[in-house]
Motif scaffolding. Structure first.
Motif, PDB file in Angstrom:
ATOM      1  N   GLY A   1      40.854  35.865  41.817  1.00 25.59           N
ATOM      2  CA  GLY A   1      41.499  37.169  41.771  1.00 25.59           C
ATOM      3  C   GLY A   1      41.966  37.588  40.398  1.00 25.59           C
ATOM      4  O   GLY A   1      42.567  38.656  40.252  1.00 25.59           O
TER       5      GLY A   1
ATOM      6  N   ARG B   1      40.582  32.865  34.870  1.00 25.10           N
ATOM      7  CA  ARG B   1      41.404  31.904  35.608  1.00 25.10           C
ATOM      8  C   ARG B   1      42.219  31.018  34.674  1.00 25.10           C
ATOM      9  O   ARG B   1      43.395  30.734  34.935  1.00 25.10           O
ATOM     10  CB  ARG B   1      40.511  31.033  36.496  1.00 25.10           C
ATOM     11  CG  ARG B   1      41.306  30.198  37.506  1.00 25.10           C
ATOM     12  CD  ARG B   1      40.382  29.464  38.446  1.00 25.10           C
ATOM     13  NE  ARG B   1      39.637  28.431  37.763  1.00 25.10           N
ATOM     14  CZ  ARG B   1      38.587  27.806  38.282  1.00 25.10           C
ATOM     15  NH1 ARG B   1      38.132  28.168  39.458  1.00 25.10           N
ATOM     16  NH2 ARG B   1      37.979  26.856  37.611  1.00 25.10           N
TER      17      ARG B   1
ATOM     18  N   ILE C   1      51.298  41.399  41.959  1.00 24.27           N
ATOM     19  CA  ILE C   1      51.690  40.432  42.993  1.00 24.27           C
ATOM     20  C   ILE C   1      53.212  40.402  43.123  1.00 24.27           C
ATOM     21  O   ILE C   1      53.769  40.384  44.229  1.00 24.27           O
ATOM     22  CB  ILE C   1      51.134  39.040  42.673  1.00 24.27           C
ATOM     23  CG1 ILE C   1      49.597  39.059  42.727  1.00 24.27           C
ATOM     24  CG2 ILE C   1      51.684  37.991  43.647  1.00 24.27           C
ATOM     25  CD1 ILE C   1      48.947  37.806  42.181  1.00 24.27           C
TER      26      ILE C   1
ATOM     27  N   ARG D   1      48.005  41.839  36.604  1.00 21.15           N
ATOM     28  CA  ARG D   1      47.698  41.313  37.944  1.00 21.15           C
ATOM     29  C   ARG D   1      48.882  40.528  38.494  1.00 21.15           C
ATOM     30  O   ARG D   1      49.221  40.657  39.679  1.00 21.15           O
ATOM     31  CB  ARG D   1      46.453  40.422  37.885  1.00 21.15           C
ATOM     32  CG  ARG D   1      45.982  39.967  39.255  1.00 21.15           C
ATOM     33  CD  ARG D   1      45.345  41.115  40.018  1.00 21.15           C
ATOM     34  NE  ARG D   1      45.015  40.719  41.382  1.00 21.15           N
ATOM     35  CZ  ARG D   1      45.712  41.094  42.442  1.00 21.15           C
ATOM     36  NH1 ARG D   1      46.770  41.871  42.319  1.00 21.15           N
ATOM     37  NH2 ARG D   1      45.342  40.706  43.643  1.00 21.15           N
TER      38      ARG D   1
ATOM     39  N   ARG E   1      47.112  31.082  44.821  1.00 21.28           N
ATOM     40  CA  ARG E   1      46.041  31.442  45.759  1.00 21.28           C
ATOM     41  C   ARG E   1      45.087  32.458  45.133  1.00 21.28           C
ATOM     42  O   ARG E   1      43.864  32.378  45.327  1.00 21.28           O
ATOM     43  CB  ARG E   1      46.639  31.992  47.057  1.00 21.28           C
ATOM     44  CG  ARG E   1      47.168  30.922  47.996  1.00 21.28           C
ATOM     45  CD  ARG E   1      47.472  31.484  49.371  1.00 21.28           C
ATOM     46  NE  ARG E   1      48.657  32.319  49.370  1.00 21.28           N
ATOM     47  CZ  ARG E   1      49.893  31.848  49.578  1.00 21.28           C
ATOM     48  NH1 ARG E   1      50.089  30.557  49.781  1.00 21.28           N
ATOM     49  NH2 ARG E   1      50.930  32.678  49.573  1.00 21.28           N
ATOM     50  N   HIS E   2      45.637  33.401  44.402  1.00 19.94           N
ATOM     51  CA  HIS E   2      44.787  34.390  43.743  1.00 19.94           C
ATOM     52  C   HIS E   2      43.950  33.744  42.636  1.00 19.94           C
ATOM     53  O   HIS E   2      42.789  34.132  42.433  1.00 19.94           O
ATOM     54  CB  HIS E   2      45.638  35.524  43.166  1.00 19.94           C
ATOM     55  CG  HIS E   2      46.048  36.540  44.185  1.00 19.94           C
ATOM     56  ND1 HIS E   2      47.024  36.304  45.132  1.00 19.94           N
ATOM     57  CD2 HIS E   2      45.611  37.803  44.422  1.00 19.94           C
ATOM     58  CE1 HIS E   2      47.172  37.377  45.888  1.00 19.94           C
ATOM     59  NE2 HIS E   2      46.328  38.301  45.482  1.00 19.94           N
TER      60      HIS E   2
ATOM     61  N   GLU F   1      51.599  32.311  45.792  1.00 19.73           N
ATOM     62  CA  GLU F   1      50.729  33.476  45.954  1.00 19.73           C
ATOM     63  C   GLU F   1      49.828  33.647  44.727  1.00 19.73           C
ATOM     64  O   GLU F   1      48.624  33.924  44.860  1.00 19.73           O
ATOM     65  CB  GLU F   1      51.578  34.727  46.170  1.00 19.73           C
ATOM     66  CG  GLU F   1      50.793  35.966  46.529  1.00 19.73           C
ATOM     67  CD  GLU F   1      50.170  35.912  47.912  1.00 19.73           C
ATOM     68  OE1 GLU F   1      49.231  36.696  48.156  1.00 19.73           O
ATOM     69  OE2 GLU F   1      50.612  35.092  48.743  1.00 19.73           O
TER      70      GLU F   1
END
Length: 234
Positions: A60, A64, A153, A149, A54-55, A51
């Motif tokens: 997201g 990064r 999640i 962040r 994917r973010h 997950e």
């Protein structure tokens, strides 16, 4: 402090370094029986890591590179514990209860999952933040957005984990002590503690003796919580 890179577009993206730890967790999932307590946690952590990946892929995270670095260094601490146990060495104290009780028939899957999360968040996350700060040449404040962040999640997935692994309504009366036990552990409190510990360890980086003592005490304390979470119910 080194300048961190901006989020790249999807078209510019190279294979994520998170892919390697995802592959390793897939291999462990295939090697262990589904009832193994470490395997239960591994399945949970694999879902979390996928997950997060994917973010990262979808932009997201504010940064990064920082998110991927933190995620990989974080995962490696779990994988190092797996390797230590497999090689006959002692893993960190926070992980020992899970490896010791992994085949106990009286421990429920939810307990295994939460014991692993407790070890990984309560101990490993603080150390991974410090590792990432060193790797990225920044201070913890430079990773706070990524830390928060990842925590968001984890919170969403924890809810799913409890729904999937909690005994059904017909077992709730029998499992009432279990319900009380797992309800007493809080991911939010563990995250807050990890962030405070990371900041303290960063401030202690020029005092290695004190940093080592604090890390050992953190490890031991998290291990005691893990042992309580793994109390057998039969």
């Amino acid at each position: 402090m080194a300048q961190m890179e901006h989020v790249a577009t999807r078209a510019d993206r190279h294979p994520s370094p998170v892919d390697s730890v995802v592959e390793r967790m897939h291999a462990l999932r295939d090697d262990w029986p589904a009832t193994d307590g470490v395997a239960v946690f591994n399945r949970v952590y694999l879902a979390v890591t996928q997950e997060i990946d994917r973010h990262i892929d979808g932009g997201g995270f504010p940064n990064r590179r920082a998110a991927a670095t933190l995620d990989v260094l974080f995962a490696r601490r779990y994988l190092d514990a797996v390797d230590a146990a497999a090689g006959g060495r002692r893993p960190p104290a926070c992980w020992r209860p899970l490896f010791q009780y992994r085949r106990h028939p009286g421990v429920r899957p939810l307990q295994f999952a939460l014991a692993g999360i407790n070890a990984h968040i309560g101990h490993d996350l603080a150390l991974a933040v410090v590792d990432a700060c060193r790797a990225l040449d920044c201070e913890p404040a430079g990773l706070e957005a990524e830390f928060d962040r990842v925590g968001d999640i984890l919170t969403l997935l924890e809810e799913r984990i409890r729904e999937d692994l909690m005994p059904g309504p017909d077992l709730l009366e029998i499992a009432d002590p279990l319900t009380h036990l797992v309800g007493s552990w809080s991911l939010d409190r563990a995250r807050e503690g990890a962030w405070s510990a990371a900041r303290l360890l960063w401030e202690l980086r020029e005092l290695p003796g004190l940093a080592e003592e604090f890390t050992e005490r953190l490890d031991t304390g998290v291990g005691l919580v893990g042992r309580c979470l793994l109390t057998p119910w039969r």
